[in-house]
Structures are given as structure tokens and as C-alpha cells.
Design a protein around this motif. Structure first.
Motif, PDB file in Angstrom:
ATOM      1  N   GLN A  81       0.818  -1.214   0.000  1.00 38.43           N
ATOM      2  CA  GLN A  81       0.000   0.000   0.000  1.00 38.43           C
ATOM      3  C   GLN A  81       0.856   1.270   0.000  1.00 38.43           C
ATOM      4  O   GLN A  81       0.512   2.267   0.624  1.00 38.43           O
ATOM      5  CB  GLN A  81      -0.968  -0.013   1.200  1.00 38.43           C
ATOM      6  CG  GLN A  81      -2.011  -1.124   1.149  1.00 38.43           C
ATOM      7  CD  GLN A  81      -2.955  -0.993  -0.038  1.00 38.43           C
ATOM      8  OE1 GLN A  81      -3.695  -0.022  -0.164  1.00 38.43           O
ATOM      9  NE2 GLN A  81      -2.923  -1.968  -0.947  1.00 38.43           N
ATOM     10  N   ILE A  82       1.980   1.190  -0.691  1.00 43.64           N
ATOM     11  CA  ILE A  82       2.820   2.368  -0.941  1.00 43.64           C
ATOM     12  C   ILE A  82       3.272   2.289  -2.395  1.00 43.64           C
ATOM     13  O   ILE A  82       3.376   1.195  -2.958  1.00 43.64           O
ATOM     14  CB  ILE A  82       4.055   2.429  -0.012  1.00 43.64           C
ATOM     15  CG1 ILE A  82       4.943   1.196  -0.196  1.00 43.64           C
ATOM     16  CG2 ILE A  82       3.641   2.588   1.445  1.00 43.64           C
ATOM     17  CD1 ILE A  82       6.283   1.288   0.515  1.00 43.64           C
ATOM     18  N   PRO A  83       3.539   3.439  -3.034  1.00 39.97           N
ATOM     19  CA  PRO A  83       4.031   3.381  -4.412  1.00 39.97           C
ATOM     20  C   PRO A  83       5.453   2.839  -4.456  1.00 39.97           C
ATOM     21  O   PRO A  83       6.322   3.302  -3.715  1.00 39.97           O
ATOM     22  CB  PRO A  83       3.965   4.850  -4.868  1.00 39.97           C
ATOM     23  CG  PRO A  83       4.000   5.650  -3.617  1.00 39.97           C
ATOM     24  CD  PRO A  83       3.335   4.828  -2.563  1.00 39.97           C
ATOM     25  N   VAL A  84       5.689   1.830  -5.284  1.00 38.81           N
ATOM     26  CA  VAL A  84       7.019   1.268  -5.475  1.00 38.81           C
ATOM     27  C   VAL A  84       7.408   1.478  -6.934  1.00 38.81           C
ATOM     28  O   VAL A  84       6.782   0.925  -7.841  1.00 38.81           O
ATOM     29  CB  VAL A  84       7.056  -0.235  -5.123  1.00 38.81           C
ATOM     30  CG1 VAL A  84       8.451  -0.811  -5.387  1.00 38.81           C
ATOM     31  CG2 VAL A  84       6.649  -0.455  -3.670  1.00 38.81           C
ATOM     32  N   ASP A  85       8.419   2.283  -7.171  1.00 39.61           N
ATOM     33  CA  ASP A  85       8.879   2.604  -8.518  1.00 39.61           C
ATOM     34  C   ASP A  85       9.970   1.598  -8.911  1.00 39.61           C
ATOM     35  O   ASP A  85      10.995   1.510  -8.239  1.00 39.61           O
ATOM     36  CB  ASP A  85       9.440   4.029  -8.551  1.00 39.61           C
ATOM     37  CG  ASP A  85       9.754   4.507  -9.962  1.00 39.61           C
ATOM     38  OD1 ASP A  85      10.345   3.710 -10.734  1.00 39.61           O
ATOM     39  OD2 ASP A  85       9.451   5.664 -10.289  1.00 39.61           O
ATOM     40  N   PRO A  86       9.767   0.851 -10.007  1.00 37.39           N
ATOM     41  CA  PRO A  86      10.771  -0.154 -10.384  1.00 37.39           C
ATOM     42  C   PRO A  86      12.127   0.436 -10.736  1.00 37.39           C
ATOM     43  O   PRO A  86      13.148  -0.244 -10.612  1.00 37.39           O
ATOM     44  CB  PRO A  86      10.136  -0.849 -11.587  1.00 37.39           C
ATOM     45  CG  PRO A  86       9.122   0.112 -12.119  1.00 37.39           C
ATOM     46  CD  PRO A  86       8.623   0.865 -10.939  1.00 37.39           C
ATOM     47  N   GLU A  87      12.149   1.700 -11.149  1.00 35.99           N
ATOM     48  CA  GLU A  87      13.412   2.337 -11.519  1.00 35.99           C
ATOM     49  C   GLU A  87      14.122   2.963 -10.332  1.00 35.99           C
ATOM     50  O   GLU A  87      15.350   3.049 -10.307  1.00 35.99           O
ATOM     51  CB  GLU A  87      13.160   3.408 -12.584  1.00 35.99           C
ATOM     52  CG  GLU A  87      12.648   2.875 -13.905  1.00 35.99           C
ATOM     53  CD  GLU A  87      13.627   1.896 -14.553  1.00 35.99           C
ATOM     54  OE1 GLU A  87      14.853   2.111 -14.439  1.00 35.99           O
ATOM     55  OE2 GLU A  87      13.170   0.915 -15.163  1.00 35.99           O
ATOM     56  N   LYS A  88      13.368   3.395  -9.334  1.00 31.68           N
ATOM     57  CA  LYS A  88      13.953   4.176  -8.241  1.00 31.68           C
ATOM     58  C   LYS A  88      14.025   3.447  -6.903  1.00 31.68           C
ATOM     59  O   LYS A  88      14.793   3.849  -6.031  1.00 31.68           O
ATOM     60  CB  LYS A  88      13.153   5.474  -8.049  1.00 31.68           C
ATOM     61  CG  LYS A  88      13.171   6.396  -9.261  1.00 31.68           C
ATOM     62  CD  LYS A  88      12.290   7.612  -9.017  1.00 31.68           C
ATOM     63  CE  LYS A  88      12.286   8.551 -10.220  1.00 31.68           C
ATOM     64  NZ  LYS A  88      11.392   9.722  -9.980  1.00 31.68           N
ATOM     65  N   ASN A  89      13.232   2.407  -6.733  1.00 31.03           N
ATOM     66  CA  ASN A  89      13.074   1.832  -5.389  1.00 31.03           C
ATOM     67  C   ASN A  89      13.480   0.373  -5.237  1.00 31.03           C
ATOM     68  O   ASN A  89      13.468  -0.140  -4.118  1.00 31.03           O
ATOM     69  CB  ASN A  89      11.612   1.962  -4.931  1.00 31.03           C
ATOM     70  CG  ASN A  89      11.106   3.381  -4.922  1.00 31.03           C
ATOM     71  OD1 ASN A  89      10.029   3.663  -5.443  1.00 31.03           O
ATOM     72  ND2 ASN A  89      11.865   4.300  -4.355  1.00 31.03           N
ATOM     73  N   ILE A  90      13.820  -0.324  -6.321  1.00 26.39           N
ATOM     74  CA  ILE A  90      14.062  -1.767  -6.253  1.00 26.39           C
ATOM     75  C   ILE A  90      15.487  -2.120  -6.658  1.00 26.39           C
ATOM     76  O   ILE A  90      15.988  -1.635  -7.674  1.00 26.39           O
ATOM     77  CB  ILE A  90      13.069  -2.542  -7.149  1.00 26.39           C
ATOM     78  CG1 ILE A  90      11.632  -2.398  -6.615  1.00 26.39           C
ATOM     79  CG2 ILE A  90      13.445  -4.019  -7.237  1.00 26.39           C
ATOM     80  CD1 ILE A  90      10.590  -3.069  -7.491  1.00 26.39           C
ATOM     81  N   SER A 216       4.430   0.431   5.398  1.00 24.67           N
ATOM     82  CA  SER A 216       3.075   0.928   5.173  1.00 24.67           C
ATOM     83  C   SER A 216       2.581   1.817   6.307  1.00 24.67           C
ATOM     84  O   SER A 216       1.558   2.504   6.164  1.00 24.67           O
ATOM     85  CB  SER A 216       2.102  -0.246   5.003  1.00 24.67           C
ATOM     86  OG  SER A 216       1.896  -0.920   6.238  1.00 24.67           O
ATOM     87  N   LEU A 217       3.282   1.816   7.437  1.00 23.98           N
ATOM     88  CA  LEU A 217       2.834   2.598   8.588  1.00 23.98           C
ATOM     89  C   LEU A 217       3.136   4.080   8.393  1.00 23.98           C
ATOM     90  O   LEU A 217       4.061   4.462   7.679  1.00 23.98           O
ATOM     91  CB  LEU A 217       3.498   2.089   9.866  1.00 23.98           C
ATOM     92  CG  LEU A 217       3.227   0.625  10.221  1.00 23.98           C
ATOM     93  CD1 LEU A 217       3.912   0.265  11.526  1.00 23.98           C
ATOM     94  CD2 LEU A 217       1.730   0.346  10.306  1.00 23.98           C
ATOM     95  N   ASP A 218       2.359   4.891   9.066  1.00 31.17           N
ATOM     96  CA  ASP A 218       2.452   6.343   8.907  1.00 31.17           C
ATOM     97  C   ASP A 218       3.875   6.843   9.178  1.00 31.17           C
ATOM     98  O   ASP A 218       4.440   6.590  10.249  1.00 31.17           O
ATOM     99  CB  ASP A 218       1.470   7.018   9.874  1.00 31.17           C
ATOM    100  CG  ASP A 218       1.421   8.526   9.680  1.00 31.17           C
ATOM    101  OD1 ASP A 218       1.398   8.968   8.521  1.00 31.17           O
ATOM    102  OD2 ASP A 218       1.428   9.243  10.700  1.00 31.17           O
ATOM    103  N   GLY A 219       4.438   7.527   8.197  1.00 26.74           N
ATOM    104  CA  GLY A 219       5.752   8.145   8.358  1.00 26.74           C
ATOM    105  C   GLY A 219       6.927   7.203   8.249  1.00 26.74           C
ATOM    106  O   GLY A 219       8.073   7.614   8.483  1.00 26.74           O
ATOM    107  N   MET A 220       6.685   5.921   7.886  1.00 28.57           N
ATOM    108  CA  MET A 220       7.778   4.949   7.887  1.00 28.57           C
ATOM    109  C   MET A 220       8.333   4.610   6.502  1.00 28.57           C
ATOM    110  O   MET A 220       9.389   3.979   6.394  1.00 28.57           O
ATOM    111  CB  MET A 220       7.332   3.668   8.577  1.00 28.57           C
ATOM    112  CG  MET A 220       7.171   3.812  10.077  1.00 28.57           C
ATOM    113  SD  MET A 220       8.687   4.403  10.907  1.00 28.57           S
ATOM    114  CE  MET A 220       9.801   3.034  10.602  1.00 28.57           C
ATOM    115  N   ALA A 221       7.656   5.017   5.441  1.00 26.39           N
ATOM    116  CA  ALA A 221       8.137   4.674   4.096  1.00 26.39           C
ATOM    117  C   ALA A 221       9.522   5.256   3.840  1.00 26.39           C
ATOM    118  O   ALA A 221      10.347   4.640   3.153  1.00 26.39           O
ATOM    119  CB  ALA A 221       7.147   5.163   3.040  1.00 26.39           C
ATOM    120  N   ASP A 222       9.812   6.429   4.405  1.00 22.23           N
ATOM    121  CA  ASP A 222      11.086   7.101   4.147  1.00 22.23           C
ATOM    122  C   ASP A 222      12.240   6.542   4.956  1.00 22.23           C
ATOM    123  O   ASP A 222      13.401   6.832   4.655  1.00 22.23           O
ATOM    124  CB  ASP A 222      10.964   8.604   4.439  1.00 22.23           C
ATOM    125  CG  ASP A 222      10.091   9.320   3.428  1.00 22.23           C
ATOM    126  OD1 ASP A 222       9.930   8.770   2.314  1.00 22.23           O
ATOM    127  OD2 ASP A 222       9.583  10.405   3.740  1.00 22.23           O
TER     128      ASP A 222
END
Length: 388
Positions: A81-90, A216-222
Motif C-alpha cells: 500500500q505504498i508506491p514502489v517505482d521499479p526504476e527508483k526503489n528496487i 506501510s505505517l504512517d511516516g515509515m516509508a522514508d
């Protein structure tokens, strides 16, 4: 001759793999190293056969073939439930083992401290040492394997660089609750720490427990670095296909480490595994049902033999208490178990930071007939092991 590096002196080779070798030597049923003895999904194997005749035998892009990353990004964006960009995040790695090492090396400097829940998968201790980081161990207290919030807060008050979270947990099968994950997240934000997750068993969770992604938790994606692999989900442990999902700036650093560690994961295997990443949700429900049946069947068999066990909430391992057998050394118990009974397990002491010799770890990712044979042999446990 010059002295060898001090870096590797504090730890031994893998106890898990050592027990596997001993199983081979004594023709024991190997319930130590966690790999299935049944085939991967047919569609993946069919696609692998096709790949042998296609032009996918040279290097893929270092951080993963484009179509593999695209399929993975679509799957994980939906689940996490977060955007995962194949070019930038994997970053695609050689198993989750490399994923964890690349993550650790990308955020930790020598002298940094890292929180590790104990018991823990044995690689985490070695990862910390190889990075020059110092582990801060927070106990998961048997038999429920919950942590003491005060102990966790005290660990964060030392301002660690990161916390390592295996969820579901190997070896104890704990699935962290939403409340616990939010407590960890709040402390990570308060003390400005990363959370490095090992989520290889994300699809092997037994109701009513449910897996929640830390990212997925608030404020944890970064501040979350999510490591996982295809090994357990698709029963392809030998393919060594893992990955890291992380914010773009962290991914840039991870890719540097990955490039010089392994260059890249196997190109034809990535191509074949794309078919698995595109499976419908029904596949993951059936996988959960399969392992739930195996868990209940095997644990019931262990209890009938008289072993005191903790029922796992996730993953495919079970810890058994061997206190009644009078061994001071659980590694010796496991060696005797292989030689006298013909079943392989892992000594629990290899997972605990504490001085702990009460437990051994079995895994149940096996065919029913394999589990039946293991239970048949283990039925002789009281007779053959109490007379040591």
C-alpha cells in the motif's frame, strides 16, 4: 605469514548449514535447513524451460531485469500500500541474504549500533560484525516471544542507526502485531533510526495473525528498508532471487554495494520468476493453507511424542524445548539427534544472544511423507536420547 582479517574471527560458519551437512553424512531427515522437498509451481518451471532457449543468458541490468522489477513493483505496491517505482526503489539481489548485507552496509558505519531482537536469524549477527556495527540485543521472551517495551525503549535511547526486524520471525515464528509495529515505528521516528526488515515469510502467516509491512505505517516509508526474496514464497530457495525496496536515495547507495558484491542476480532465473510474480491472489491463499495444514499436522505429531513446543504464528519453523533430556549443550543434542534418531534440527543457541540451551528448531516445509518419516523416527526420542 601476515595475520588474517580480524573481521571474521568473532563468528563461526553457519550452524544451520553445518547441520545439513551432518544430515547428509548420516542419512537423516533434514529438518534443519529451511528448504522444501517439493517442486516449485509448474508455471515457473515451464517458463524456466522456455528460458533455456531464449536470449537471456548474459548479464541483466545490475540492479535487476526491467520486467522483473516491473512485475515486482506491481505486486508489492498492491500489498504494501505504498508506491514502489521499479526504476527508483528496487534492487534485485542474490537472495535476501545479500539484500540484508547490502542494506546494512549502505546505512551503517563502523561503531554504529543496531537493534536486533533475540532470538534472531544467525546472519544478522554476522552482518553487523562485517559492517563494523555493534548489535544491541532486545530479548523476545519465551514462550510467547513478546518483547519488553521498556527494554526496547532503552535500546533506542542509545541512538542506534537501525533496527532489524524479521517479521514473521525466524526462528520463533512470531508475527508482530499492529500495536507492536507502531511502537517500533514511533521509537524509530523519535530517535531517528532506520528499520531494516526481513520479510521473506510475508505470505506464510497463520490466522488470526496477519502480516503488516513496516513501510506501510504512517511516516515509515522514508526510513524503512524492506528486504525479501522469492525463495520461500515460490519454493525456489536455490534460485537465490532476493530484493530490496527502499527510498530512492537509499536505493542509490544499496545499488553501489550490490554492484561490487555480486554484479547481479541470475538473468534467466529472473526471467522465469516473472511468471510467479504475476500469480493471482488465490496462489498466496493456497500457499497459506498449505503451510497451515503442515504446521498443524507436524506440531500435533511433536506434541504426541511429548515435546513441549511453541506454536508458530508465521514462517515454517517450530521451537521445541529439550530441557527434560538433560543436555547442557544443545549443539551436542542436535548432533546426537542426527546420529541416534536420524532427524536433523538446529540448536537454539545459534539464534539467541542470551545463554540459552533449551531449544532446538525444526522446520516443516516438507512433503507429508517426509514429515511422517521424521515423526516416526522422533517417536524413539525418549528412549534414545535420555540415556546419553
Amino acid at each position: 605469514m601476515p595475520k588474517l582479517s580480524k573481521r571474521t574471527s568473532p563468528f563461526t560458519d553457519s550452524v544451520i548449514r553445518r547441520m545439513s551437512r551432518l544430515c547428509l553424512e548420516h542419512d537423516a531427515v533434514n529438518l534443519s535447513q529451511g528448504f522444501p522437498d517439493f517442486d516449485p509451481p509448474a508455471k515457473i518451471l515451464e517458463r524456466l524451460a522456455e528460458c533455456t532457449r531464449e536470449d537471456v543468458h548474459q548479464y541483466a541490468i545490475t540492479w535487476g531485469a526491467a520486467n522483473f522489477r516491473e512485475a515486482l513493483a506491481k505486486k508489492q505496491s498492491h500489498l504494501m500500500q505504498i508506491p514502489v517505482d521499479p526504476e527508483k526503489n528496487i534492487t534485485v539481489t542474490c537472495g535476501s541474504t545479500e539484500a540484508m548485507m547490502a542494506a546494512m552496509m549502505s546505512v551503517c558505519d563502523p561503531g554504529d549500533e543496531v537493534i536486533v531482537f533475540s532470538p534472531f536469524y544467525e546472519n544478522y549477527g554476522a552482518d553487523s560484525i562485517l559492517c563494523g556495527a555493534k548489535p544491541i540485543y532486545v530479548p523476545l521472551i519465551p514462550p510467547e516471544f513478546n518483547y519488553d517495551p521498556k527494554a526496547l525503549q532503552a535500546a533506542f535511547q542509545r541512538h542506534p542507526k537501525a533496527l532489524i526486524l524479521c517479521n514473521p520471525s525466524n526462528p520463533c515464528g512470531k508475527v508482530f502485531t499492529e500495536k507492536e509495529l507502531n511502537e517500533i515505528a514511533d521509537l524509530a521516528k523519535k530517535y531517528d533510526a532506520y528499520v531494516i526488515t526481513d520479510e521473506v515469510y510475508e505470505h506464510i502467516v497463520y490466522p488470526p495473525a496477519r502480516h503488516i509491512y513496516m513501510a506501510s505505517l504512517d511516516g515509515m516509508a522514508d526510513r524503512t528498508i524492506s528486504c525479501s526474496s522469492l525463495s520461500k514464497t515460490y519454493s525456489i530457495t536455490g534460485w537465490r532471487l532476493g530484493y530490496v525496496i527502499a527510498p530512492e536515495k537509499i536505493t542509490e547507495e544499496i545499488r553501489k554495494v550490490h554492484d561490487f558484491l555480486t554484479v547481479g542476480a541470475a538473468a534467466p532465473l529472473q526471467e522465469a520468476a516473472v511468471s510467479g510474480l504475476q500469480f493471482p491472489e488465490q496462489y498466496y491463499q493456497e500457499l497459506q493453507d498449505l503451510y497451515l495444514d503442515k504446521r498443524d499436522y507436524f506440531c500435533d505429531g511433536l506434541r504426541k511424542i511429548g515435546l513441549n513446543i511453541s506454536i508458530p504464528q508465521g514462517a515454517y519453523y517450530v521451537l521445541a524445548d529439550i530441557s527434560e533430556y538433560g543436555y547442557d549443550n544443545d549443539e551436542q543434542f542436535c548432533e546426537d539427534l542426527i546420529k541416534k534418531v536420524g532427524v536433523g534440527a538446529v540448536p537454539g543457541s545459534s539464534f539467541f544472544a542470551e545463554d540459552e540451551n533449551r531449544y532446538i528448531r525444526f522446520h516443516f516445509a516438507k512433503k507429508k511423507e517426509t514429515l511422517d518419516e521424521a515423526l516416526r523416527r522422533l517417536s524413539a526420542l525418549p528412549e534414545k536420547m535420555k540415556s546419553h
